[in-house]
Design a protein around this motif. Structure first.
Motif, PDB file in Angstrom:
ATOM      1  N   THR A  53      -2.390  -1.359   0.403  1.00  0.00           N
ATOM      2  CA  THR A  53      -1.405  -0.390   0.881  1.00  0.00           C
ATOM      3  C   THR A  53      -2.085   0.953   1.074  1.00  0.00           C
ATOM      4  O   THR A  53      -3.198   1.180   0.614  1.00  0.00           O
ATOM      5  CB  THR A  53      -0.236  -0.236  -0.116  1.00  0.00           C
ATOM      6  OG1 THR A  53      -0.767   0.138  -1.397  1.00  0.00           O
ATOM      7  CG2 THR A  53       0.549  -1.525  -0.250  1.00  0.00           C
ATOM      8  N   SER A  54      -1.402   1.862   1.746  1.00  0.00           N
ATOM      9  CA  SER A  54      -1.943   3.177   2.058  1.00  0.00           C
ATOM     10  C   SER A  54      -1.277   4.237   1.180  1.00  0.00           C
ATOM     11  O   SER A  54      -0.132   4.054   0.731  1.00  0.00           O
ATOM     12  CB  SER A  54      -1.685   3.486   3.536  1.00  0.00           C
ATOM     13  OG  SER A  54      -1.825   4.856   3.796  1.00  0.00           O
ATOM     14  N   PRO A  55      -1.949   5.362   0.913  1.00  0.00           N
ATOM     15  CA  PRO A  55      -1.327   6.437   0.126  1.00  0.00           C
ATOM     16  C   PRO A  55      -0.038   6.983   0.732  1.00  0.00           C
ATOM     17  O   PRO A  55       0.725   7.668   0.055  1.00  0.00           O
ATOM     18  CB  PRO A  55      -2.413   7.519   0.092  1.00  0.00           C
ATOM     19  CG  PRO A  55      -3.695   6.767   0.238  1.00  0.00           C
ATOM     20  CD  PRO A  55      -3.373   5.642   1.182  1.00  0.00           C
ATOM     21  N   LYS A  56       0.205   6.661   2.006  1.00  0.00           N
ATOM     22  CA  LYS A  56       1.453   7.111   2.628  1.00  0.00           C
ATOM     23  C   LYS A  56       2.617   6.177   2.331  1.00  0.00           C
ATOM     24  O   LYS A  56       3.781   6.528   2.549  1.00  0.00           O
ATOM     25  CB  LYS A  56       1.275   7.237   4.143  1.00  0.00           C
ATOM     26  CG  LYS A  56       1.130   5.909   4.868  1.00  0.00           C
ATOM     27  CD  LYS A  56       0.977   6.124   6.352  1.00  0.00           C
ATOM     28  CE  LYS A  56       0.766   4.790   7.088  1.00  0.00           C
ATOM     29  NZ  LYS A  56       1.903   3.863   6.922  1.00  0.00           N
ATOM     30  N   SER A  61      -0.421   2.053  -4.937  1.00  0.00           N
ATOM     31  CA  SER A  61      -1.073   2.169  -6.245  1.00  0.00           C
ATOM     32  C   SER A  61      -2.576   2.342  -6.005  1.00  0.00           C
ATOM     33  O   SER A  61      -3.157   1.603  -5.214  1.00  0.00           O
ATOM     34  CB  SER A  61      -0.831   0.919  -7.091  1.00  0.00           C
ATOM     35  OG  SER A  61      -1.652   0.932  -8.247  1.00  0.00           O
ATOM     36  N   PRO A  62      -3.216   3.298  -6.696  1.00  0.00           N
ATOM     37  CA  PRO A  62      -4.635   3.569  -6.424  1.00  0.00           C
ATOM     38  C   PRO A  62      -5.611   2.700  -7.202  1.00  0.00           C
ATOM     39  O   PRO A  62      -6.777   3.047  -7.328  1.00  0.00           O
ATOM     40  CB  PRO A  62      -4.771   5.032  -6.845  1.00  0.00           C
ATOM     41  CG  PRO A  62      -3.821   5.167  -7.989  1.00  0.00           C
ATOM     42  CD  PRO A  62      -2.647   4.269  -7.642  1.00  0.00           C
ATOM     43  N   ARG A  65      -8.774   1.845  -5.409  1.00  0.00           N
ATOM     44  CA  ARG A  65      -9.550   3.067  -5.206  1.00  0.00           C
ATOM     45  C   ARG A  65     -10.263   3.466  -6.501  1.00  0.00           C
ATOM     46  O   ARG A  65     -11.404   3.924  -6.482  1.00  0.00           O
ATOM     47  CB  ARG A  65      -8.637   4.192  -4.722  1.00  0.00           C
ATOM     48  CG  ARG A  65      -9.365   5.445  -4.289  1.00  0.00           C
ATOM     49  CD  ARG A  65      -8.421   6.392  -3.566  1.00  0.00           C
ATOM     50  NE  ARG A  65      -7.860   5.792  -2.362  1.00  0.00           N
ATOM     51  CZ  ARG A  65      -7.838   6.363  -1.172  1.00  0.00           C
ATOM     52  NH1 ARG A  65      -8.388   7.562  -1.018  1.00  0.00           N
ATOM     53  NH2 ARG A  65      -7.292   5.771  -0.146  1.00  0.00           N
ATOM     54  N   LYS A  66      -9.595   3.287  -7.626  1.00  0.00           N
ATOM     55  CA  LYS A  66     -10.216   3.605  -8.917  1.00  0.00           C
ATOM     56  C   LYS A  66     -11.481   2.789  -9.130  1.00  0.00           C
ATOM     57  O   LYS A  66     -12.520   3.317  -9.546  1.00  0.00           O
ATOM     58  CB  LYS A  66      -9.231   3.337 -10.063  1.00  0.00           C
ATOM     59  CG  LYS A  66      -8.082   4.315 -10.156  1.00  0.00           C
ATOM     60  CD  LYS A  66      -7.186   4.006 -11.351  1.00  0.00           C
ATOM     61  CE  LYS A  66      -6.036   4.987 -11.442  1.00  0.00           C
ATOM     62  NZ  LYS A  66      -5.171   4.737 -12.621  1.00  0.00           N
ATOM     63  N   PHE A  67     -11.405   1.491  -8.842  1.00  0.00           N
ATOM     64  CA  PHE A  67     -12.573   0.632  -9.034  1.00  0.00           C
ATOM     65  C   PHE A  67     -13.695   1.019  -8.063  1.00  0.00           C
ATOM     66  O   PHE A  67     -14.867   1.049  -8.443  1.00  0.00           O
ATOM     67  CB  PHE A  67     -12.197  -0.841  -8.841  1.00  0.00           C
ATOM     68  CG  PHE A  67     -11.254  -1.371  -9.898  1.00  0.00           C
ATOM     69  CD1 PHE A  67     -11.306  -0.888 -11.195  1.00  0.00           C
ATOM     70  CD2 PHE A  67     -10.321  -2.341  -9.590  1.00  0.00           C
ATOM     71  CE1 PHE A  67     -10.450  -1.369 -12.170  1.00  0.00           C
ATOM     72  CE2 PHE A  67      -9.458  -2.835 -10.558  1.00  0.00           C
ATOM     73  CZ  PHE A  67      -9.527  -2.346 -11.850  1.00  0.00           C
ATOM     74  N   TYR A  68     -13.321   1.288  -6.819  1.00  0.00           N
ATOM     75  CA  TYR A  68     -14.327   1.676  -5.827  1.00  0.00           C
ATOM     76  C   TYR A  68     -15.051   2.946  -6.262  1.00  0.00           C
ATOM     77  O   TYR A  68     -16.290   3.027  -6.223  1.00  0.00           O
ATOM     78  CB  TYR A  68     -13.657   1.901  -4.463  1.00  0.00           C
ATOM     79  CG  TYR A  68     -14.576   2.501  -3.423  1.00  0.00           C
ATOM     80  CD1 TYR A  68     -15.429   1.705  -2.673  1.00  0.00           C
ATOM     81  CD2 TYR A  68     -14.591   3.885  -3.205  1.00  0.00           C
ATOM     82  CE1 TYR A  68     -16.283   2.261  -1.724  1.00  0.00           C
ATOM     83  CE2 TYR A  68     -15.441   4.449  -2.265  1.00  0.00           C
ATOM     84  CZ  TYR A  68     -16.283   3.638  -1.524  1.00  0.00           C
ATOM     85  OH  TYR A  68     -17.123   4.189  -0.612  1.00  0.00           O
TER      86      TYR A  68
END
Length: 477
Positions: A53-56, A61-62, A65-68
Motif C-alpha cells: 500500500t502507499s502512504p496516501k 502500514s510502514p 519500509r521499516k525493514f528496508y
C-alpha cells in the motif's frame, strides 16, 4: 570516526527516488569547499522498495519500509558510515525505533525543520503543512514548532488532489515534473493561506523539487525543507554520536557460565522497568576449542575462534567485550591489539574488588583450571595489585579439575554432590595455608560455591559477579 579520517555520510535512497537524488545534489552544493578534497565522503544506497500500500492509502502500514530502511542503514554501518540522512517523512515517524537499534547516527529532518522555524522573524503563528495522510495521522508535525504555533493541513478534498498529483499514474513520483501537476498544490497553498498560514512547510520530500514553479500566495513564505535538511546535516556532522551503550559477551565458554554472567548482569543493574537495563549482544559459541586443553596439552588453539567471536561483537556495535571465562584471558593480549573496542579483564576486576572491599587482605588463594594456573594469569594480576597468591597443592588441584571437568563435575551439569565436596576440600586446604580470600577463578565455580564469607571462613571472590558489576558501571557512566 578515527582521527584523520574523512567523515562518511550515508543517504538512504529509494524512499523517494527523486527526493534522494535531490538531497545528494544539495549536500554537494551546500558544502563549503576550497577544493574537491573538502567534500564529504558520501555513500548513496538505493534499491527497489515495494510496499503493498502507499502512504496516501487509509490502511497504510510502514512495516515494509521499516525493514528496508533498517537493512540499508545496517549495510551503511558495516561500510563505515558515521551518519545517515533519510529523505522521507514517513521514515521519521519511526526514527526512534531505528536509532535504538543501530550504531550509525541518524540525522533528524524534523529537528532541522524545527530549528529553521525557530530562526524565522517575525515568528509565525500558523504554519501550513502538505503531507501524506499517514504522516498527518501520526502527528509528526503537531506540536513540532511549539505551543504558540498552530499547524494547518489542507482539507480532505485538497489533500486527495495533491496525493493524485504526487502518487498518480502520471504524477511526480512517476517522473512528471511538468506544469500539469501544479494546480492541486497551488490550490492547497491558497487554502492554507486563506486560513491564516504565514509559512508553508512541505511535508513530502518531493515537493521542494517544484517550489520554483509553484504560485505562492502573497504574504506566505516557503521553507525549502530539502535545503534546510542538507544544511543541518553539514552542521551536525562533527557532533558526537550519542546512542545506547552495548555490552558484547563472548558466550559458550562455557554455556552455563554465560547464563550465570547474564543473570548477574541483570541482577546488579538498578532498574525500575525493562528499558532501564543495558543492551547486551551475546555471541554464543560453544565450539570455541577448550582453553585448558590447549594451554596444558596439545589441544586446538582457540585464538582464532575467540578473535572471530570478538570481531562479530565489534561489528554488532558493542562498546566493550566481556569474556566470562578466566582461562580465555590467557589469549587476551594477542586478541586485544587487533580490536577497536576494549575487552574488560575479569582478572583485574577480581583483584580491584579485593582491594576495594577488603583492603586489609594480603594473601589470596586461587581456584582455577590447570590452564589458568599454569599461564600465571591470576598470579601476575595479584602481584600487580600488591597481593600474595596461594595455589592448591597437586592433590587438591586435581580435586578442582575433577569438580570442573569430571563426569559429575559442573561442566557436566552438576552443582551438588561430589563436585561440591571436592571444592569445599580445596577451599579448606587454602584456608589452612593462610588464605584470607579465595578467587573462584573458573566461571563455573560460582555455580557450586554459594556460601558467604562467614560460612566459609574466608572471603569468596566471584569474578563473574565483579565483571558484571564492572560492565554495568561502564555502561552507566
Amino acid at each position: 570516526m578515527s582521527r584523520g579520517q574523512s567523515l562518511r555520510l550515508g543517504i538512504v535512497g529509494g524512499l523517494g527516488a527523486l527526493a534522494g537524488a535531490d538531497l545528494l545534489y544539495r549536500i554537494v552544493k551546500e558544502t563549503p569547499v576550497r577544493g574537491e578534497g573538502d567534500h564529504r565522503e558520501l555513500v548513496f544506497e538505493q534499491r527497489p522498495m515495494r510496499e503493498p500500500t502507499s502512504p496516501k492509502d487509509p490502511g497504510y502500514s510502514p512495516v515494509h519500509r521499516k525493514f528496508y530502511v533498517f537493512d540499508t542503514l545496517s549495510h551503511m554501518e558495516r561500510e563505515g558510515c558515521d551518519l545517515a540522512l533519510l529523505p522521507c517523512f514517513v521514515t521519521h515517524t519511526f526514527l526512534g525505533e531505528l536509532a535504538d537499534e543501530l550504531g550509525i547516527r541518524l540525522i533528524s529532518m524534523t529537528e532541522a525543520i524545527r530549528e529553521a522555524v525557530q530562526r524565522l522573524t517575525p515568528r509565525p503563528s500558523r504554519i501550513g503543512v502538505v503531507t501524506t495522510p499517514f504522516v498527518r495521522r501520526t502527528g509528526l508535525f503537531d506540536g513540532l514548532f511549539g505551543d504558540d504555533i498552530r499547524v494547518e493541513y489542507p482539507s480532505d478534498m485538497a489533500e486527495a488532489a495533491v496525493m493524485q498529483a504526487i502518487y498518480g499514474e502520471n504524477g511526480l513520483k512517476a517522473g512528471n515534473l511538468g506544469v500539469s501537476i501544479l494546480p492541486p498544490l497551488n490550490d492547497a497553498l491558497d487554502e492554507l493561506h486563506g486560513r491564516g498560514c504565514q509559512v508553508f512547510v512541505p511535508g513530502m520530500t518531493e515537493i521542494p523539487l517544484l517550489l520554483d514553479q509553484l504560485t505562492v500566495p502573497q504574504g506566505m513564505s516557503v521553507l525549502n525543507t530539502a535545503e534546510v535538511y542538507a544544511r543541518h546535516a553539514l552542521k551536525v556532522t562533527g557532533a558526537e554520536q550519542r546512542r545506547r551503550f552495548k555490552v558484547g559477551v563472548v558466550g559458550g565458554v562455557g554455556p552455563a557460565a554465560t547464563v550465570d554472567f547474564m543473570a548477574k548482569l541483570v541482577a546488579v543493574t538498578e532498574a525500575r522497568r525493562d528499558q532501564d537495563h543495558i543492551k547486551v549482544l551475546v555471541e554464543q559459541n560453544p565450539q570455541i576449542p577448550d582453553r585448558t586443553e590447549n594451554l596444558v596439552g596439545d589441544g586446538v588453539d582457540p585464538t582464532v575462534a575467540l578473535y572471530s567471536t570478538c570481531k562479530k561483537l565489534e561489528r554488532g556495535g558493542a562498546d566493550i567485550i566481556a569474556i566470562p571465562c578466566n582461562t580465555a584471558h590467557a589469549y587476551l593480549d594477542r586478541i586485544q591489539r587487533h580490536l577497536g573496542i576494549p575487552i574488560i579483564s575479569i582478572l583485574t576486576a577480581a583483584t580491584d574488588h579485593i582491594r576495594l572491599v577488603a583492603p586489609d587482605i594480603r594473601r589470596v588463594g586461587v581456584l582455577a583450571t590447570n590452564g589458568t594456573i599454569r599461564s600465571g594469569l591470576y598470579q601476575q594480576a595479584l602481584q600487580t595489585a600488591g597481593l600474595d597468591h596461594i595455589l592448591p597443592d597437586a592433590p587438591h588441584q586435581a580435586l578442582v579439575m575433577e569438580s570442573i571437568y569430571g563426569p559429575r563435575g559442573v561442566k557436566a551439569g552438576h552443582v551438588e554432590g561430589l563436585c561440591k565436596t571436592q571444592i569445599d576440600q580445596a577451599i579448606a586446604h587454602l584456608v589452612a595455608c593462610g588464605a584470607e580470600a579465595v578467587i573462584l577463578g573458573c566461571t563455573e565455580l560460582p555455580l557450586i560455591v554459594k556460601e558467604s564469607r562467614d560460612q566459609l571462613g574466608v572471603l569468596p571472590v566471584d569474578p563473574t559477579q565483579v565483571l558484571a558489576r564492572k560492565c554495568v558501571q561502564l555502561a552507566q557512566g
